[in-house]
Design an enzyme around this catalytic site. Sequence first.
Site, short mmCIF file in Angstrom:
data_model
loop_
_atom_site.label_atom_id
_atom_site.label_comp_id
_atom_site.label_asym_id
_atom_site.label_seq_id
_atom_site.Cartn_x
_atom_site.Cartn_y
_atom_site.Cartn_z
N SER A 77 0.93 -1.26 -0.01
CA SER A 77 0.01 0.09 -0.02
C SER A 77 0.99 1.28 -0.06
CB SER A 77 -0.76 0.13 1.08
OG SER A 77 -1.64 1.11 1.35
N TYR A 113 -1.74 -1.18 10.56
CA TYR A 113 -2.09 -1.46 9.15
C TYR A 113 -0.87 -0.76 8.63
CZ TYR A 113 -3.48 -0.90 4.51
OH TYR A 113 -3.76 -1.21 2.90
#
Length: 252
Positions: free
Chosen positions: A132, A145
């Site tokens: 990401s 995350y």
Amino acid sequence: MKALITGASSGIGREIARYLASKGYDLIVVARSTDKLNALKNELSSVDVRVISVDLSREQDAVDLYEHVREEKIDFLVNNAGFGAYGSFLDVPLEKELELIHTNVCAVHILTKLFLRDMAKRDSGVILNVGSAAGFLAGPKLSSYYASKNYVVRLTEAIYEELRREGSRVKISVLCPGPVQTNFDNVANVKFSMKGLTPDYVAKYAVDQTLKGKMVITPGFSMKAVKFFERFVSEKTLTKISYNSQNRKGER
């Protein structure tokens, strides 16, 4: 040719499965939702599709998955399974964070290690780890995350260089998109302030760039621009900006 895709029941993983099927790959699709995987199998009738339902938040399931398919020649591995958990570090339940770490980090590490060994022996194969744009930053309010995606990015980059130095023909890449129109925000309980890219665009771009040997894949002009300007800003300032961005995401 055969591909194994984790997190294939929705979003980027499902679109990667569709795109690889269109390129003639037989598929092993992996996720927790058997119904969604079977629906995908029925849709992709032009190739052989095998459904495996596992929960990669349990480390042993990642090992068992490899053992279950190790006799098959996997040409393309996609480590896509993952999720986020929104909230301050003090407030997010430890059990949720450990589930996230096992899925986003441990499963990716285990599957990359085990399948890469086989690919290295035969000097062929492709691995795409789905990271990401969060992998380039710290992420207050999504701390676990962001940290997990930092791990995926740096691990993949290191392996890429090791393979390059060894003259290996095995390819490994990490996909680092910004917002994508998937179910991620519902699972993480956030909303994005930027309009997300479509998962089919991201999937096609990622597969094509991986096959070309790209190390870090960042689809979309906006995220390329953000990544470029990050180098001119201090880590402290970037973390403040990240906090403000994540805090807005929580205003549902």
